[in-house]
Write an enzyme that holds these catalytic residues in place. Sequence first.
Site, PDB file in Angstrom:
ATOM      1  N   GLU A  70      11.043   4.561  -3.247  1.00 20.21           N
ATOM      2  CA  GLU A  70       9.706   4.282  -2.728  1.00 20.21           C
ATOM      3  C   GLU A  70       9.603   4.374  -1.199  1.00 20.21           C
ATOM      4  O   GLU A  70       8.621   4.906  -0.682  1.00 20.21           O
ATOM      5  CB  GLU A  70       9.256   2.878  -3.173  1.00 20.21           C
ATOM      6  CG  GLU A  70       7.856   2.542  -2.681  1.00 20.21           C
ATOM      7  CD  GLU A  70       7.365   1.164  -3.086  1.00 20.21           C
ATOM      8  OE1 GLU A  70       8.106   0.429  -3.765  1.00 20.21           O
ATOM      9  OE2 GLU A  70       6.239   0.824  -2.704  1.00 20.21           O
ATOM     10  N   THR A 140       5.946  -6.334  -4.229  1.00 17.69           N
ATOM     11  CA  THR A 140       6.219  -6.944  -2.916  1.00 17.69           C
ATOM     12  C   THR A 140       5.276  -8.117  -2.648  1.00 17.69           C
ATOM     13  O   THR A 140       5.673  -9.116  -2.043  1.00 17.69           O
ATOM     14  CB  THR A 140       6.094  -5.877  -1.796  1.00 17.69           C
ATOM     15  OG1 THR A 140       6.930  -4.778  -2.158  1.00 17.69           O
ATOM     16  CG2 THR A 140       6.549  -6.409  -0.447  1.00 17.69           C
ATOM     17  N   ASP A 296       7.762   2.718 -10.535  1.00 20.39           N
ATOM     18  CA  ASP A 296       7.107   1.506 -11.039  1.00 20.39           C
ATOM     19  C   ASP A 296       7.204   1.375 -12.557  1.00 20.39           C
ATOM     20  O   ASP A 296       6.778   0.354 -13.112  1.00 20.39           O
ATOM     21  CB  ASP A 296       5.626   1.488 -10.637  1.00 20.39           C
ATOM     22  CG  ASP A 296       5.429   1.072  -9.183  1.00 20.39           C
ATOM     23  OD1 ASP A 296       6.218   0.242  -8.702  1.00 20.39           O
ATOM     24  OD2 ASP A 296       4.498   1.594  -8.535  1.00 20.39           O
TER      25      ASP A 296
HETATM   26  N1  LIG Z   1      -4.364   0.954  -7.054  1.00 15.45           N
HETATM   27  C1  LIG Z   1      -3.267   0.685  -7.738  1.00 15.45           C
HETATM   28  N2  LIG Z   1      -3.277   0.753  -9.088  1.00 15.45           N
HETATM   29  C2  LIG Z   1      -2.172   0.468  -9.788  1.00 15.45           C
HETATM   30  N3  LIG Z   1      -0.984   0.093  -9.220  1.00 15.45           N
HETATM   31  C3  LIG Z   1      -0.914   0.012  -7.886  1.00 15.45           C
HETATM   32  C4  LIG Z   1      -2.040   0.295  -7.079  1.00 15.45           C
HETATM   33  N4  LIG Z   1      -1.690   0.136  -5.799  1.00 15.45           N
HETATM   34  C5  LIG Z   1      -0.383  -0.219  -5.791  1.00 15.45           C
HETATM   35  N5  LIG Z   1       0.105  -0.304  -7.054  1.00 15.45           N
HETATM   36  C6  LIG Z   1       1.490  -0.632  -7.424  1.00 15.45           C
HETATM   37  O1  LIG Z   1       1.637  -1.521  -8.495  1.00 15.45           O
HETATM   38  C7  LIG Z   1       2.941  -2.101  -8.426  1.00 15.45           C
HETATM   39  C8  LIG Z   1       2.923  -3.556  -8.714  1.00 15.45           C
HETATM   40  O2  LIG Z   1       2.676  -3.669 -10.034  1.00 15.45           O
HETATM   41  P1  LIG Z   1       1.890  -4.903 -10.559  1.00 15.45           P
HETATM   42  O3  LIG Z   1       0.503  -4.760 -10.065  1.00 15.45           O
HETATM   43  O4  LIG Z   1       2.025  -4.711 -12.033  1.00 15.45           O
HETATM   44  O5  LIG Z   1       2.597  -6.094 -10.041  1.00 15.45           O
HETATM   45  C9  LIG Z   1       3.409  -1.933  -7.057  1.00 15.45           C
HETATM   46  O6  LIG Z   1       4.470  -1.055  -7.072  1.00 15.45           O
HETATM   47  C10 LIG Z   1       2.218  -1.374  -6.346  1.00 15.45           C
HETATM   48  O7  LIG Z   1       2.585  -0.525  -5.354  1.00 15.45           O
HETATM   49  P2  LIG Z   1       3.267  -1.076  -3.990  1.00 15.45           P
HETATM   50  O8  LIG Z   1       4.743  -1.233  -4.296  1.00 15.45           O
HETATM   51  O9  LIG Z   1       3.032  -0.030  -3.007  1.00 15.45           O
HETATM   52  O10 LIG Z   1       2.616  -2.411  -3.682  1.00 15.45           O
HETATM   53 MG   LIG Z   2       6.459  -1.032  -7.252  1.00 14.31          MG
HETATM   54 MG   LIG Z   3       8.219  -1.530  -4.130  1.00 20.67          MG
HETATM   55 MG   LIG Z   4       5.518  -1.142  -2.260  1.00 17.90          MG
END
Ligand SMILES: Nc1ncnc2c1ncn2[C@@H]1O[C@H](COP(=O)(O)O)[C@@H](O)[C@H]1OP(=O)(O)O
Ligand SMILES: [Mg+2]
Ligand SMILES: [Mg+2]
Ligand SMILES: [Mg+2]
Length: 355
Positions: A70, A140, A296
């Site tokens: 990532e 995160t 993810d």
């Molecule tokens: N608009 C979005 N729709 C779905 N998933 C997203 C979106 N934006 C970020 N994510 C990602 O969903 C993951 C978290 O999953 P969950 O919502 O199930 O906890 C993270 O990896 C996050 O990315 P990031 O790592 O950049 O924050």
């Molecule tokens: Mg993630």
């Molecule tokens: Mg991450």
């Molecule tokens: Mg992230």
Amino acid sequence: MTSLYSKELEIAQLAVQRASILTKRVFHEKTKGTVSKDDASPVTIGDFGAQALIISALKHNFPHDEVVAEEEAAELRSNSALRDQIWELVRTTQLDDVAAEGLLGGAIKDAESMLDIIDKGNSKGGRVGRIWTIDPIDGTKGFLRGGQYAVCLALLEDGEVKVGTIGCPNLPVDDSAPLTADIGANATDEEGRGVLFSAVIGQGATSRPLKTGALAEGKSISMKPITEMSNASFCESVEAGHSNQSESARIAQKLGITKPSVRMDSQAKYGSIARGAGDIYLRLPTSKTYQEKIWDHAAGDLIVREAGGQVTDTKGNRLDFGVGRTLATNSGVIAAPKAVHSQVLSVVQEVLGVK
Ligand SMILES: Nc1ncnc2c1ncn2[C@@H]1O[C@H](COP(=O)(O)O)[C@@H](O)[C@H]1OP(=O)(O)O
Ligand SMILES: [Mg+2]
Ligand SMILES: [Mg+2]
Ligand SMILES: [Mg+2]
């Protein structure tokens, strides 16, 4: 150990274990070096440090494999204070078992090499060859609030997930502990928390306590058969921007599910349903433009399927990890025990109006 992918599995589990130690150290630091990425999502010194440690272990053992991870080091090359903070953590994080640490190749040489290692996660992905995919800290936001997060690693071969490992430092070790909502109060170092989920294609799924040295013994896990939909529990993201929570509530109601959803961050959801603590995971698209990232979902997809589940998108197609860094051809995720997946999918499609 002569079974297929046994070395990959051992290295993956130890690498996730070592990276998890680093993330826990960061959680206890006053400053987590949080910076905002271009898409406004947060990244911390823990994300960068965990990615460096995992890629270093992979490159030591499988130098020819590609890596889709990532994070990237660009920001750290122009921010030496942040780089030094990460290097201090990476330099001083080891497994406390000498043999296990040796298997991962030991320490990274210096801060510059660490940046180069972080950038080795820049593969474009695709349908050919061996490609590892890493989410150094998945969820995160959950990590920062002391809720659920996960350290995720999977091996793809010709676009198919062959090995998957998810470390969840804040989930209970006990596979039968009921699912609890992620309210951000789960971070604790007390005994009984920290679990490592794994699966190898065709070999089933396991869970074991997340340790700081050699691997603990694993137990086979499987999804719980749903006998009554009214008793089923479903989980979804904490973030309303990641998954449509009003549509999921309508789907649950139509299915006859009576319990409210359990909201938790990260691939901890996949692990939780794979071990039967929960039953169904719904991730419903909130926008037409967001593409889910392979890091993810890859490990969770295999762990759930090897535990007796089915994982598709809202169109009913299997997740395709061979298209690149994103799941560009899929939309959303529906994970459920095999026996009820088609029932869940048809209600999802009815509510979303998907053909
Ligand atoms: N608009 C979005 N729709 C779905 N998933 C997203 C979106 N934006 C970020 N994510 C990602 O969903 C993951 C978290 O999953 P969950 O919502 O199930 O906890 C993270 O990896 C996050 O990315 P990031 O790592 O950049 O924050
Ligand atoms: Mg993630
Ligand atoms: Mg991450
Ligand atoms: Mg992230």
